[in-house]
Design a protein around this motif. Structure first.
Motif, PDB file in Angstrom:
ATOM      1  N   PRO A   1      -4.106 -10.904   9.151  1.00 50.42           N
ATOM      2  CA  PRO A   1      -3.130  -9.808   9.222  1.00 50.42           C
ATOM      3  C   PRO A   1      -2.072  -9.936   8.133  1.00 50.42           C
ATOM      4  CG  PRO A   1      -3.676 -10.531  11.423  1.00 50.42           C
ATOM      5  CD  PRO A   1      -4.347 -11.503  10.478  1.00 50.42           C
ATOM      6  N   VAL A   2      -1.726  -8.808   7.541  1.00 45.07           N
ATOM      7  CA  VAL A   2      -0.784  -8.765   6.424  1.00 45.07           C
ATOM      8  C   VAL A   2       0.628  -9.159   6.853  1.00 45.07           C
ATOM      9  CG1 VAL A   2       0.450  -7.151   4.906  1.00 45.07           C
ATOM     10  CG2 VAL A   2      -2.056  -7.076   5.037  1.00 45.07           C
ATOM     11  N   ARG A   3       1.295  -9.881   5.954  1.00 43.59           N
ATOM     12  CA  ARG A   3       2.715 -10.177   6.101  1.00 43.59           C
ATOM     13  C   ARG A   3       3.356  -9.654   4.820  1.00 43.59           C
ATOM     14  NH1 ARG A   3       3.273 -16.102   7.699  1.00 43.59           N
ATOM     15  NH2 ARG A   3       3.692 -16.488   5.499  1.00 43.59           N
ATOM     16  N   PRO A   4       4.092  -8.539   4.885  1.00 48.23           N
ATOM     17  CA  PRO A   4       4.618  -7.907   3.665  1.00 48.23           C
ATOM     18  C   PRO A   4       5.393  -8.825   2.745  1.00 48.23           C
ATOM     19  CG  PRO A   4       4.900  -6.442   5.533  1.00 48.23           C
ATOM     20  CD  PRO A   4       4.438  -7.759   6.100  1.00 48.23           C
ATOM     21  N   GLU A   5       6.232  -9.686   3.300  1.00 45.72           N
ATOM     22  CA  GLU A   5       7.036 -10.552   2.429  1.00 45.72           C
ATOM     23  C   GLU A   5       6.171 -11.480   1.602  1.00 45.72           C
ATOM     24  OE1 GLU A   5       6.969 -12.524   6.557  1.00 45.72           O
ATOM     25  OE2 GLU A   5       7.006 -10.485   5.681  1.00 45.72           O
ATOM     26  N   ARG A   6       4.964 -11.750   2.043  1.00 47.80           N
ATOM     27  CA  ARG A   6       4.054 -12.630   1.318  1.00 47.80           C
ATOM     28  C   ARG A   6       3.019 -11.851   0.503  1.00 47.80           C
ATOM     29  NH1 ARG A   6       0.275 -15.090   5.372  1.00 47.80           N
ATOM     30  NH2 ARG A   6      -0.703 -13.057   5.023  1.00 47.80           N
ATOM     31  N   ASP A   7       2.556 -10.715   1.030  1.00 49.45           N
ATOM     32  CA  ASP A   7       1.377 -10.047   0.471  1.00 49.45           C
ATOM     33  C   ASP A   7       1.644  -8.741  -0.264  1.00 49.45           C
ATOM     34  OD1 ASP A   7      -0.073 -12.071   1.839  1.00 49.45           O
ATOM     35  OD2 ASP A   7      -0.039 -10.871   3.681  1.00 49.45           O
ATOM     36  N   LEU A   8       2.858  -8.194  -0.168  1.00 48.84           N
ATOM     37  CA  LEU A   8       3.123  -6.866  -0.713  1.00 48.84           C
ATOM     38  C   LEU A   8       2.823  -6.747  -2.203  1.00 48.84           C
ATOM     39  CD1 LEU A   8       4.147  -3.988  -0.459  1.00 48.84           C
ATOM     40  CD2 LEU A   8       6.479  -4.865  -0.750  1.00 48.84           C
ATOM     41  N   ALA A   9       3.282  -7.710  -3.001  1.00 48.71           N
ATOM     42  CA  ALA A   9       3.089  -7.609  -4.452  1.00 48.71           C
ATOM     43  C   ALA A   9       1.612  -7.511  -4.827  1.00 48.71           C
ATOM     44  CB  ALA A   9       3.733  -8.805  -5.153  1.00 48.71           C
ATOM     45  N   LEU A  10       0.788  -8.315  -4.176  1.00 45.29           N
ATOM     46  CA  LEU A  10      -0.645  -8.309  -4.480  1.00 45.29           C
ATOM     47  C   LEU A  10      -1.303  -6.992  -4.080  1.00 45.29           C
ATOM     48  CD1 LEU A  10      -3.169  -9.802  -5.421  1.00 45.29           C
ATOM     49  CD2 LEU A  10      -3.378 -10.750  -3.103  1.00 45.29           C
ATOM     50  N   ILE A  11      -1.000  -6.534  -2.861  1.00 51.10           N
ATOM     51  CA  ILE A  11      -1.613  -5.289  -2.382  1.00 51.10           C
ATOM     52  C   ILE A  11      -1.142  -4.095  -3.202  1.00 51.10           C
ATOM     53  CG2 ILE A  11      -1.850  -3.734  -0.402  1.00 51.10           C
ATOM     54  CD1 ILE A  11      -1.520  -6.222   1.405  1.00 51.10           C
ATOM     55  N   ALA A  12       0.144  -4.072  -3.552  1.00 49.07           N
ATOM     56  CA  ALA A  12       0.671  -2.970  -4.363  1.00 49.07           C
ATOM     57  C   ALA A  12       0.006  -2.941  -5.736  1.00 49.07           C
ATOM     58  CB  ALA A  12       2.189  -3.110  -4.517  1.00 49.07           C
ATOM     59  N   ARG A  13      -0.286  -4.105  -6.279  1.00 45.75           N
ATOM     60  CA  ARG A  13      -0.971  -4.148  -7.572  1.00 45.75           C
ATOM     61  C   ARG A  13      -2.357  -3.529  -7.459  1.00 45.75           C
ATOM     62  NH1 ARG A  13      -4.521  -8.161 -10.445  1.00 45.75           N
ATOM     63  NH2 ARG A  13      -4.385  -7.522 -12.609  1.00 45.75           N
ATOM     64  N   TRP A  14      -3.073  -3.881  -6.387  1.00 45.26           N
ATOM     65  CA  TRP A  14      -4.398  -3.294  -6.193  1.00 45.26           C
ATOM     66  C   TRP A  14      -4.306  -1.775  -6.057  1.00 45.26           C
ATOM     67  CZ3 TRP A  14      -6.045  -7.192  -1.804  1.00 45.26           C
ATOM     68  CH2 TRP A  14      -6.368  -8.433  -2.397  1.00 45.26           C
ATOM     69  N   MET A  15      -3.288  -1.300  -5.336  1.00 44.68           N
ATOM     70  CA  MET A  15      -3.145   0.142  -5.107  1.00 44.68           C
ATOM     71  C   MET A  15      -2.834   0.898  -6.388  1.00 44.68           C
ATOM     72  SD  MET A  15      -3.887   0.752  -2.014  1.00 44.68           S
ATOM     73  CE  MET A  15      -3.977  -0.022  -0.378  1.00 44.68           C
ATOM     74  N   ASN A  16      -2.310   0.193  -7.406  1.00 44.00           N
ATOM     75  CA  ASN A  16      -1.991   0.845  -8.672  1.00 44.00           C
ATOM     76  C   ASN A  16      -3.133   0.822  -9.674  1.00 44.00           C
ATOM     77  OD1 ASN A  16       0.952   1.894  -9.130  1.00 44.00           O
ATOM     78  ND2 ASN A  16       1.130   0.158  -7.738  1.00 44.00           N
ATOM     79  N   ASP A  17      -4.258   0.256  -9.288  1.00 40.07           N
ATOM     80  CA  ASP A  17      -5.452   0.346 -10.125  1.00 40.07           C
ATOM     81  C   ASP A  17      -5.889   1.817 -10.085  1.00 40.07           C
ATOM     82  OD1 ASP A  17      -8.141   0.501 -10.977  1.00 40.07           O
ATOM     83  OD2 ASP A  17      -8.545  -1.547 -10.308  1.00 40.07           O
ATOM     84  N   PRO A  18      -6.037   2.481 -11.220  1.00 42.38           N
ATOM     85  CA  PRO A  18      -6.402   3.904 -11.226  1.00 42.38           C
ATOM     86  C   PRO A  18      -7.658   4.209 -10.418  1.00 42.38           C
ATOM     87  CG  PRO A  18      -5.749   3.210 -13.412  1.00 42.38           C
ATOM     88  CD  PRO A  18      -5.822   1.956 -12.582  1.00 42.38           C
ATOM     89  N   ALA A  19      -8.621   3.285 -10.419  1.00 43.53           N
ATOM     90  CA  ALA A  19      -9.860   3.521  -9.678  1.00 43.53           C
ATOM     91  C   ALA A  19      -9.615   3.535  -8.173  1.00 43.53           C
ATOM     92  CB  ALA A  19     -10.890   2.443 -10.025  1.00 43.53           C
ATOM     93  N   VAL A  20      -8.594   2.818  -7.733  1.00 42.17           N
ATOM     94  CA  VAL A  20      -8.242   2.757  -6.315  1.00 42.17           C
ATOM     95  C   VAL A  20      -7.327   3.909  -5.943  1.00 42.17           C
ATOM     96  CG1 VAL A  20      -7.027   1.421  -4.562  1.00 42.17           C
ATOM     97  CG2 VAL A  20      -8.485   0.254  -6.231  1.00 42.17           C
ATOM     98  N   ALA A  21      -6.361   4.180  -6.803  1.00 36.08           N
ATOM     99  CA  ALA A  21      -5.343   5.193  -6.518  1.00 36.08           C
ATOM    100  C   ALA A  21      -5.933   6.567  -6.263  1.00 36.08           C
ATOM    101  CB  ALA A  21      -4.346   5.262  -7.675  1.00 36.08           C
ATOM    102  N   VAL A  22      -7.048   6.879  -6.906  1.00 38.83           N
ATOM    103  CA  VAL A  22      -7.643   8.198  -6.752  1.00 38.83           C
ATOM    104  C   VAL A  22      -8.077   8.450  -5.315  1.00 38.83           C
ATOM    105  CG1 VAL A  22      -9.986   7.446  -7.338  1.00 38.83           C
ATOM    106  CG2 VAL A  22      -9.303   9.821  -7.739  1.00 38.83           C
TER     107      VAL A  22
END
Length: 299
Positions: A127-148
């Motif tokens: 399970p996600v813990r934002p204070e630990r995992d947010l930066a990594l997940i946000a980076r993945w979400m900003n991949d153009p292939a994912v964002a679409v």
């Protein structure tokens, strides 16, 4: 309806062993808005469309995050992503869930499901813990292939709102990191499809459990990881949730690699469903067919 596209990456649209269940190019499926119509008559399932009592009771509550489908990643990154934070150590991946009390967990304590051995390594949902995992997940979400498909690109606060909406909600959706051999490499949402707005669009059964998957790194796409991990997690759901008879997914119908990944993982195509922000492929993995799938998948 969380995202679910798990197609393999690398932009291959061929059905065999697509990139990843949700992989870097997941289709972002957003939750249906109240008042939209149900699925069309071509839905294979012919059950009573009456919503489960639990859904009726929770319906007035604020919906947990947009239902997106994480899907296949397209294999190429068109923009430079922010620096990758150091991956958390395996020992740091224990999590305390927020929201629903432990004695009334709608998803039977995902944090306690444990590890599962797969052909590609030992896999664990954390399970996600934002204070630990947010930066990594946000980076993945900003991949153009994912964002679409996920529609969560932008400042990290966009992803944070999406995560916290689930973590402080009633527990019907649990965001997780997928950790393979000690390395966080994917993002998952395990959710109660029968209590989700998705239930308005298909003949939901009590305890239907939905999956959304995003394969984070480009190097992990296009290798068939999506199908392998989807199969493993679907089996894990059916093992840990005795009341669940079906695992559900709703990738964007355009996300061919994601749909192929689900098919390769033992899901069947049930129907095309018109959701507010996409036309989805309703994918179903039945408990009743699990023995046949296991026999077929064995060497």
């Amino acid at each position: 309806m969380p995202p679910i596209d798990m197609s393999s990456g690398a932009g291959t649209a061929s059905a065999p062993e697509p990139d990843t269940a949700r992989g870097s190019g997941p289709a972002a499926e957003t939750r249906p808005v109240p008042g939209s119509g149900p699925a069309g008559p071509d839905c294979e399932d012919t059950l009573d469309l009456r919503l489960p009592d639990q859904f009726t009771a929770l319906r007035a509550d604020e919906e947990v995050g947009p239902s997106r489908t994480a899907g296949p990643t397209t294999a190429t990154e068109s923009t430079e992503a922010p620096p990758v934070p150091a991956a958390p150590a395996v020992s740091d991946l224990s999590v305390t869930r927020l929201g629903t009390p432990q004695d009334d967990d709608l998803l039977d304590h995902v944090s306690d499901w444990g590890e599962v051995a797969t052909s590609v390594g030992v896999f664990h949902l954390v399970p996600v813990r934002p204070e630990r995992d947010l930066a990594l997940i946000a980076r993945w979400m900003n991949d153009p292939a994912v964002a679409v498909f996920w529609d969560l690109a932008g400042d990290a606060t966009v992803t944070e709102r999406h995560l916290r909406a689930q973590l402080v909600g009633d527990g019907r959706s649990v965001p997780c990191l997928g950790v393979l051999d000690g390395t966080p490499m994917s993002y998952w949402e395990i959710y109660r499809a029968d209590l989700d707005p998705l239930a308005r669009y298909y003949p939901a059964r009590p305890h239907d459990t939905g999956l959304h998957l995003l394969i984070g790194g480009v190097a992990d796409r296009g290798r068939g990881l999506g199908s392998t991990l989807l199969r493993a997690v679907a089996d894990l759901v059916l093992e840990r949730r005795a009341a669940c008879a079906r695992v559900i997914a709703e990738p964007d119908i355009r996300n061919t690699p994601s749909v192929a990944a689900f098919l390769n993982a033992g899901f069947r195509f049930s129907a095309e469903v018109d959701l507010p922000d996409k036309r989805a492929a309703l994918m179903v993995r039945d408990r009743a067919l699990r023995p046949l799938l296991q026999h077929h998948h064995s060497p």
